[in-house]
Structures are given as C-alpha cells and as structure tokens.
Scaffold this motif. Structure first.
Motif, PDB file in Angstrom:
ATOM      1  N   SER A 112      30.543  16.661  -6.392  1.00 39.72           N
ATOM      2  CA  SER A 112      29.946  15.209  -6.225  1.00 39.72           C
ATOM      3  C   SER A 112      30.569  14.182  -7.275  1.00 39.72           C
ATOM      4  O   SER A 112      30.851  13.185  -6.747  1.00 39.72           O
ATOM      5  CB  SER A 112      28.525  15.259  -5.985  1.00 39.72           C
ATOM      6  N   LYS A 113      30.659  14.736  -8.723  1.00 35.65           N
ATOM      7  CA  LYS A 113      31.039  13.791  -9.520  1.00 35.65           C
ATOM      8  C   LYS A 113      32.685  13.913  -9.948  1.00 35.65           C
ATOM      9  O   LYS A 113      33.093  13.010 -10.452  1.00 35.65           O
ATOM     10  CB  LYS A 113      30.642  14.298 -10.900  1.00 35.65           C
ATOM     11  N   ARG A 114      33.136  14.725  -8.987  1.00 35.23           N
ATOM     12  CA  ARG A 114      34.728  14.926  -9.022  1.00 35.23           C
ATOM     13  C   ARG A 114      35.228  14.982 -10.678  1.00 35.23           C
ATOM     14  O   ARG A 114      36.161  14.277 -11.051  1.00 35.23           O
ATOM     15  CB  ARG A 114      35.347  13.969  -8.312  1.00 35.23           C
ATOM     16  N   GLN A 115      34.424  15.695 -11.455  1.00 30.73           N
ATOM     17  CA  GLN A 115      34.725  15.849 -12.633  1.00 30.73           C
ATOM     18  C   GLN A 115      34.603  17.325 -13.224  1.00 30.73           C
ATOM     19  O   GLN A 115      34.317  18.119 -12.407  1.00 30.73           O
ATOM     20  CB  GLN A 115      33.557  15.300 -13.627  1.00 30.73           C
ATOM     21  N   VAL A 116      35.153  17.473 -14.494  1.00 32.58           N
ATOM     22  CA  VAL A 116      35.353  18.801 -14.973  1.00 32.58           C
ATOM     23  C   VAL A 116      34.594  18.854 -16.430  1.00 32.58           C
ATOM     24  O   VAL A 116      34.375  18.009 -17.065  1.00 32.58           O
ATOM     25  CB  VAL A 116      36.838  19.488 -15.313  1.00 32.58           C
ATOM     26  N   PHE A 117      33.734  19.944 -16.560  1.00 29.50           N
ATOM     27  CA  PHE A 117      32.928  19.924 -17.697  1.00 29.50           C
ATOM     28  C   PHE A 117      33.425  21.228 -18.383  1.00 29.50           C
ATOM     29  O   PHE A 117      33.466  22.246 -17.792  1.00 29.50           O
ATOM     30  CB  PHE A 117      31.258  20.169 -17.353  1.00 29.50           C
ATOM     31  N   ALA A 118      33.326  21.307 -19.944  1.00 22.93           N
ATOM     32  CA  ALA A 118      33.427  22.408 -20.787  1.00 22.93           C
ATOM     33  C   ALA A 118      32.313  22.510 -21.540  1.00 22.93           C
ATOM     34  O   ALA A 118      31.636  21.913 -22.077  1.00 22.93           O
ATOM     35  CB  ALA A 118      34.537  22.257 -21.449  1.00 22.93           C
ATOM     36  N   VAL A 119      31.620  23.890 -21.023  1.00 20.84           N
ATOM     37  CA  VAL A 119      30.413  24.591 -21.692  1.00 20.84           C
ATOM     38  C   VAL A 119      30.987  25.511 -22.753  1.00 20.84           C
ATOM     39  O   VAL A 119      31.551  26.387 -22.369  1.00 20.84           O
ATOM     40  CB  VAL A 119      29.773  25.198 -20.521  1.00 20.84           C
TER      41      VAL A 119
ATOM     42  N   SER B   1      42.130  13.393 -15.254  1.00 24.05           N
ATOM     43  CA  SER B   1      43.435  13.598 -15.594  1.00 24.05           C
ATOM     44  C   SER B   1      44.356  12.296 -15.280  1.00 24.05           C
ATOM     45  O   SER B   1      43.504  11.462 -14.394  1.00 24.05           O
ATOM     46  CB  SER B   1      43.941  14.760 -15.150  1.00 24.05           C
ATOM     47  N   PRO B   2      45.507  12.229 -15.381  1.00 28.28           N
ATOM     48  CA  PRO B   2      46.130  11.048 -15.075  1.00 28.28           C
ATOM     49  C   PRO B   2      46.448  10.997 -13.644  1.00 28.28           C
ATOM     50  O   PRO B   2      46.792   9.956 -12.861  1.00 28.28           O
ATOM     51  CB  PRO B   2      47.470  11.221 -15.637  1.00 28.28           C
ATOM     52  N   LEU B   3      46.083  12.172 -12.843  1.00 28.33           N
ATOM     53  CA  LEU B   3      45.862  12.014 -11.428  1.00 28.33           C
ATOM     54  C   LEU B   3      44.749  11.356 -11.049  1.00 28.33           C
ATOM     55  O   LEU B   3      44.593  11.518  -9.624  1.00 28.33           O
ATOM     56  CB  LEU B   3      46.341  13.390 -10.971  1.00 28.33           C
ATOM     57  N   GLY B   4      43.709  11.170 -11.637  1.00 29.78           N
ATOM     58  CA  GLY B   4      42.693  10.710 -11.213  1.00 29.78           C
ATOM     59  C   GLY B   4      41.453  11.813 -10.784  1.00 29.78           C
ATOM     60  O   GLY B   4      41.671  13.149 -11.050  1.00 29.78           O
ATOM     61  N   PRO B   5      40.228  11.354 -10.632  1.00 27.54           N
ATOM     62  CA  PRO B   5      39.039  12.003 -10.337  1.00 27.54           C
ATOM     63  C   PRO B   5      39.437  13.101  -9.244  1.00 27.54           C
ATOM     64  O   PRO B   5      40.230  12.623  -8.221  1.00 27.54           O
ATOM     65  CB  PRO B   5      37.943  11.333 -10.160  1.00 27.54           C
ATOM     66  N   ARG B   6      39.113  14.586  -9.448  1.00 25.47           N
ATOM     67  CA  ARG B   6      39.374  15.236  -8.091  1.00 25.47           C
ATOM     68  C   ARG B   6      38.107  16.232  -7.756  1.00 25.47           C
ATOM     69  O   ARG B   6      37.533  16.539  -8.488  1.00 25.47           O
ATOM     70  CB  ARG B   6      40.692  15.909  -8.330  1.00 25.47           C
TER      71      ARG B   6
ATOM     72  N   GLU C  40      51.544  20.295 -11.368  1.00 30.31           N
ATOM     73  CA  GLU C  40      51.030  19.784  -9.999  1.00 30.31           C
ATOM     74  C   GLU C  40      52.480  19.198  -9.401  1.00 30.31           C
ATOM     75  O   GLU C  40      53.173  18.769 -10.435  1.00 30.31           O
ATOM     76  CB  GLU C  40      50.019  18.978 -10.016  1.00 30.31           C
ATOM     77  N   LEU C  41      52.540  19.340  -8.428  1.00 25.84           N
ATOM     78  CA  LEU C  41      53.994  18.489  -7.538  1.00 25.84           C
ATOM     79  C   LEU C  41      53.348  16.918  -7.806  1.00 25.84           C
ATOM     80  O   LEU C  41      52.575  16.600  -7.193  1.00 25.84           O
ATOM     81  CB  LEU C  41      54.169  18.740  -6.386  1.00 25.84           C
ATOM     82  N   VAL C  42      54.139  15.918  -8.267  1.00 23.15           N
ATOM     83  CA  VAL C  42      54.040  14.736  -8.313  1.00 23.15           C
ATOM     84  C   VAL C  42      55.442  13.825  -7.836  1.00 23.15           C
ATOM     85  O   VAL C  42      56.221  14.185  -8.424  1.00 23.15           O
ATOM     86  CB  VAL C  42      53.623  13.830  -9.646  1.00 23.15           C
ATOM     87  N   ASN C  43      55.288  13.239  -6.673  1.00 24.16           N
ATOM     88  CA  ASN C  43      56.440  12.950  -5.798  1.00 24.16           C
ATOM     89  C   ASN C  43      57.547  14.051  -5.896  1.00 24.16           C
ATOM     90  O   ASN C  43      58.672  13.888  -6.164  1.00 24.16           O
ATOM     91  CB  ASN C  43      57.284  11.762  -6.607  1.00 24.16           C
ATOM     92  N   ASP C  44      57.206  15.386  -5.434  1.00 27.91           N
ATOM     93  CA  ASP C  44      57.976  16.340  -5.375  1.00 27.91           C
ATOM     94  C   ASP C  44      58.588  16.767  -6.889  1.00 27.91           C
ATOM     95  O   ASP C  44      59.268  17.801  -6.740  1.00 27.91           O
ATOM     96  CB  ASP C  44      59.207  16.095  -4.471  1.00 27.91           C
ATOM     97  N   ARG C  45      58.048  16.023  -7.679  1.00 25.60           N
ATOM     98  CA  ARG C  45      58.765  16.856  -9.012  1.00 25.60           C
ATOM     99  C   ARG C  45      57.601  17.656  -9.843  1.00 25.60           C
ATOM    100  O   ARG C  45      56.312  16.922  -9.667  1.00 25.60           O
ATOM    101  CB  ARG C  45      59.290  15.571 -10.132  1.00 25.60           C
TER     102      ARG C  45
ATOM    103  N   TRP D  29      44.616  13.185 -22.315  1.00 23.39           N
ATOM    104  CA  TRP D  29      45.661  14.254 -21.674  1.00 23.39           C
ATOM    105  C   TRP D  29      47.115  13.629 -22.008  1.00 23.39           C
ATOM    106  O   TRP D  29      47.346  12.402 -22.270  1.00 23.39           O
ATOM    107  CB  TRP D  29      45.266  13.578 -19.973  1.00 23.39           C
ATOM    108  N   LEU D  30      47.890  14.458 -21.837  1.00 25.30           N
ATOM    109  CA  LEU D  30      49.280  14.207 -21.766  1.00 25.30           C
ATOM    110  C   LEU D  30      49.943  14.529 -20.600  1.00 25.30           C
ATOM    111  O   LEU D  30      49.607  15.769 -20.159  1.00 25.30           O
ATOM    112  CB  LEU D  30      49.813  15.053 -22.864  1.00 25.30           C
TER     113      LEU D  30
END
Lengths: 406, 172
Positions: free
Chosen positions: A125-132, A145-150, A175-180, A193-194
């Motif tokens: 629901s929050k489309r976020q990642v948590f580190a415990v 990430s630079p790809l936005g919330p997911r 991940e593929l971004v514009n096929d790259r 993030w880098l």
C-alpha cells in the motif's frame, strides 16, 4: 551407563562445568537457543556475554545459513520464521514489535530478502521498502529508487541483492530501462541511490567473473532460451556493471556428453510447464517435471512429478549457461512427490549452492532444502521440519547468512 | 622404547601382559584400575606422562571418581583401534549418550565431561559436549531451567531487559 552405581559419585551440575566446556556446548546451538540460555540464570548469562565468546559466535555465524519464510493468514498475523541446519526446528523471528511504530498492522507486507541482521520488506500500500535490523532493533524506510515508488509485484528475486555487513548495507537491483539494463544501488551509509547503465560485455568481464566471490550477478530478464544478467563487482568501486547474455543450449546438436545426457527422456522441450528455472547468484537450477498421467487430459496435467534437478552456472566468457551437476537419483527418490505448482529460491556463497523448492499439492505445502557443494561435487538434502503452512499464504522466502548475536 | 627400559619399568612396579604394558590408574576415591598403555594413551594427558616416562608408578587421576573412571575405560576399550569391527557398531554403542533425559544419565555425562576435559580425551569430550547440546536444542528457556535443574536468579526487571536486548529471539 548405569553399571557403576555402587561407588561414590561427584555432584556436578551444568553450572559447575568449567566455562570453556559450557562455551563448547553452546557453540553447537542455534542463535535463538543461545539467547534462550542467556535467560536461564545469571552465571550462564555472564558466560554468554563474554566478549571472546561473542566474537567466536559472531564469526561462526557469518557462514551459517538460514532459511526464512514469511507466512500470513491475514496481514495482521503474519509471522517470520527461520530455520538453520544447526537446529531441528523453525524459530519464530519476532519483528512485529519492531515494525509497529513504523508500519500499521494492516499494511500488506512482503518479505523480499535478507542478509546478516538486515531483513527487507516491501509494503504494497505504501509502495515502499523497509529495512529491519534485528540487532540494532531499528526499522529504516528506504527512499524510493530513481524508478519511483513501486509495489511488491515489481520486485523480482533474481534481479536484486542485499549485501549487509554489521550496520551497513547495500541493496542492488537491475532493471531494463528503455531496453537497456540499468543497475540501481542503494547505500545505507549515504541513504541515496546510484544508477549506472550497464555496458555490453566486450570480452572484458569484470575480474570477479573468474573469481566469483567478487561479483554480484543480477538477472534482468529470464527467458526459456537465455537470460540477460548484469554483473557488478561486489565492492562498491564505481566500476561499470557489465551485461552478460548467457544462452541456454540444451539438447542442441553438440557433442557434449553431459548436455546430451541431460536432454534424454525430455520430449516436451519448450513447454514451459515441464521446465522450471530458478535463478540466483550467477547460477540456475533447472527443475524438470512431467504430468503424472500420460493421457493429456487437463486434470492429469495439473499433477506433476519431479524428474530431475540440475544446477547450471555461467560459462567463463558468460556466453552460455553451463551444466554443472544434477541431484543423484537416490536423493531424487526421497524428494520426488507429486505436486501441483512449484516455486524456488537459490543462493550461492563460498562454493555452496543452496536451493529451496516449495511445492503445493491440493493446498498442502511441501518444502525441501538442497545443498550442493561445488568443491566436493556433492549434494545434501537438509530435512525441514513441518512449517505449519496449512491454510497460510507465503509472503516471501529467502536464504541468508550472517545473522549474529550482537 | 628399548627392551632394557621396559624391564626397568616392570622392576619398578609396572606390570606387562605379553608385550603390552599395563598402567595403573587410581581414582580420586582410591579405586585402582589396570589399563593397557595402548588404550590409556587415548588420553592426551596420560600419553604425555608416558612419553615423559612419568607413568612408571601409579597414576593418580584427581577429580575423577572410580565410577566415572570405569566409564572412561569402557570408552577407551570401545575406541581402541580394532576393538569394534565397524564404524556402525561404534556409532550404535555411542548412541547411548544421545538421550540424557534422565537426571542420572545427565549427571553421568557431566562427570564424563569433567573427566574427558581433565584427561584430555578429544573423542569423549566431543561426544559428551554434543550430547548436552542436542538435549538443549529446541527447548524454551523454562524447559532449559527444568532440564538443568536451575532456578532463575533474575528479578522480573532484569529478565525483561535481557528479553528486550535480544527481542527477535523470544517469541518461541
């Protein structure tokens, strides 16, 4: 042992044993058991807090494998459980109290991966990642990430990797971004993030491909006849990631005995249901199965029988997947049961490949853990006690190493 | 060892049986055992004494009762090379150490641990250590206390603090 009862007897009790003997006994135990011993009384607690002992336990823990399963009925009573081959039971990993201040109990969480004391969860629901972090008892919200919330469904196991050492961790995914193919890397130290576009492999694979321990492999796409994998040095040194495109060349017209042997008895090539691939750490398991009944009625097709389990690795130049070994037939007999659907998970570290396969047949979960030692070319089956999955959903499974005492 | 040395040793109170030398061990409570040297040297401590020629008279085994020493000797006999025809038989015999649910078995294992530690007998030490560890596995803290017959000396606050410290491990 009771033949000598007529002479005098020492009255030794556990606490009176010399401390090095107690330490030796404790070294056989799994971490939660050691922590449980700490509560027995003050003198044992004191022995367990001994700095040298803690150091010894932590250093042994670095190579101890755990299998974690996140299961839930409703999001409110999700449970994280862990199994290690040092013990004979599943341990509940109590994270609910840690999550409570940060994440509403109604949140739909998915367990993504773990490394050392860090566990990553994705919230749908929050489309976020948590580190415990179990040891520092903290929960960290990882920025998008630079790809936005997911949402949870966007994450693929073979395309991500968590590398944790004590408090610090890196979380990578490709991940593929514009096929790259693009590599995204989060560092807990900088909380940023880098992203780096991967370069085609021009014959100069990163050094790590020869020395595998130095390399992280992230699968970008997995197709029946080949994959796209991004390889990156395991130390963050800004060297550009490299694209590898290994083909799967099974049953082709080559003379390789191993590969021909693999193809024997396999008639439905190309039918995805007969061949399940599980990827991880530059390796792959191919699970071959067939419908239990040869009559190709849809009902018979829904029950499958395991035929073989093989492990494959990347070839030296990265151009194809190479057959390494297969589960011997006597072991196959022990694990081969009918099933409906199957999923799996693979991790490799220090010449050990760990594979867990979970199958479901008529609402019953079956889980088995296989281990392949690349140095001795030997397979081991680690029997898992019942995980009480009946009626529960699986919300994530992962192998991890390096859970420590402190 | 030269023949002369052996003769010397027997004249000073040592006995030989065929060509095998016997050592005399005396437990803490005065029980005396005659054991073949080839067997007793499974103890690194005794082997050291033999190598240093200090094993010519009765060897006092302090801190080990006759009862325990008899069990140690039984262990040595079973583990003498060639005594048991196969590994499986030995494992079967060793399996008596696997279940130490009875308090008396438990006490025996503690005594054997102490003896194995004092006499430095690696195989026996490993076997007893793992037997105790196996028995602990899967037990809750309360079950462990009961098993070891230990009463907690923590007050509620202290116990709570310890639980919080390793929070994740305590839902079992």
């Amino acid at each position: 042992m009771a033949n000598h009862s007529n002479s005098t007897k020492n009255a030794v009790s556990f606490c009176l044993l010399p401390s090095d003997l107690i330490h030796n006994i404790l070294l056989y135990l799994a971490l939660p058991e050691i922590m449980g011993m700490k509560l027995v009384n003050k003198s044992i607690s004191y022995l367990i807090s001994d700095q040298n002992f803690v150091r010894e336990i932590n250093s042994r823990s670095k190579s101890a494998w755990w299998l974690f399963v996140y299961k839930k009925r409703w999001c409110r009573n999700a449970v994280l459980e862990g199994f290690t081959d040092q013990s004979t039971r599943w341990f509940k990993i109590a994270i609910a109290d840690l999550l409570k201040p940060v994440i509403s109990p109604f949140e739909d969480l998915y367990f993504m991966t773990a490394s050392a004391n860090i566990f990553l969860f994705a919230s749908n629901s929050k489309r976020q990642v948590f580190a415990v972090n179990l040891v520092s008892k903290t929960v960290k919200e990882i920025p998008a990430s630079p790809l936005g919330p997911r949402g949870t469904s966007s994450w693929r196991r073979s395309g991500m990797k968590l590398v944790a050492e004590r408090e610090r961790f890196r979380f990578l995914f490709a991940e593929l971004v514009n096929d790259r193919p693009v590599l995204f890397e989060y560092s807990s130290e900088t909380n940023t993030w880098l992203s780096m576009e991967a370069k085609e492999n021009t014959g100069n694979l990163p050094r790590g491909v020869e020395r595998e321990g130095d390399c992280i492999f992230l699968n970008v796409t997995n197709r029946p006849h080949g994959s796209v994998v991004v390889a990156v040095g395991s130390q963050s040194n800004n060297a550009p990631p490299v694209i590898i495109r290994p083909r799967i060349d099974v049953g082709g017209n080559n003379n390789n005995n191993d590969r021909q042997q693999v193809a024997v008895g396999f008639s439905n090539w190309g039918s995805a249901t007969d061949r399940l691939h599980v990827y991880g750490d530059g390796h792959m398991v191919i699970i071959r199965s067939s419908g239990v009944d040869d009559k190709s009625s849809s009902e018979a097709r829904s029950v499958r029988k395991l035929r073989s389990i093989e492990v494959w690795g990347l070839s030296r130049n990265g151009e194809y997947w190479e057959y390494i070994s297969r589960v011997p037939s006597d072991l196959m007999k022990k694990i081969s049961k009918d099933y409906g659907v199957m999923m799996g998970c693979l991790e490799k570290a220090d010449w050990e490949i760990k594979i867990v396969l979970m199958s479901n047949h008529e609402c019953l979960w079956q889980m088995f853990w296989l281990s392949y030692d690349m140095e001795t070319n030997s397979w081991t089956w680690i029997p898992l006690p019942d995980c009480n999955m009946k009626g529960l959903n699986m919300a994530g499974i992962a192998f991890s190493r390096g859970l420590t005492l402190s | 060892m030269s023949t002369a040395a052996t003769a010397d040793a027997s004249s000073s109170g040592d006995t030989t049986e065929g060509s095998v030398r016997l050592l005399t061990l005396q437990s803490e409570d005065g029980e005396v055992f005659e054991v073949k040297e080839t067997i007793a040297t499974q103890s690194v401590t005794i082997k050291g004494m033999v190598d240093d020629d200090c094993a010519t008279s009765t060897i006092p085994v302090c801190n080990v009762t006759g009862r325990t020493l008899a069990m140690v000797i039984e262990w040595w006999n079973k583990h003498e090379i060639g005594a048991v025809s196969n590994e499986k038989e030995l494992k079967e015999w060793e399996s008596q150490f696997d279940t130490i649910d009875d308090k008396s078995d438990r006490d025996d294992v503690y005594d054997l641990l102490m003896a194995a530690n004092y006499l430095n007998i690696p195989t026996l030490l490993d076997c007893c250590t793992s037997a105790v560890a196996e028995a602990i596995k899967g037990k809750s803290t309360d079950e462990m206390r009961e098993f070891f017959d230990i009463k907690s000396d923590f007050d509620e606050k202290e116990e709570d603090a310890l639980r919080k410290e390793n929070q994740w491990a305590f839902e079992n």
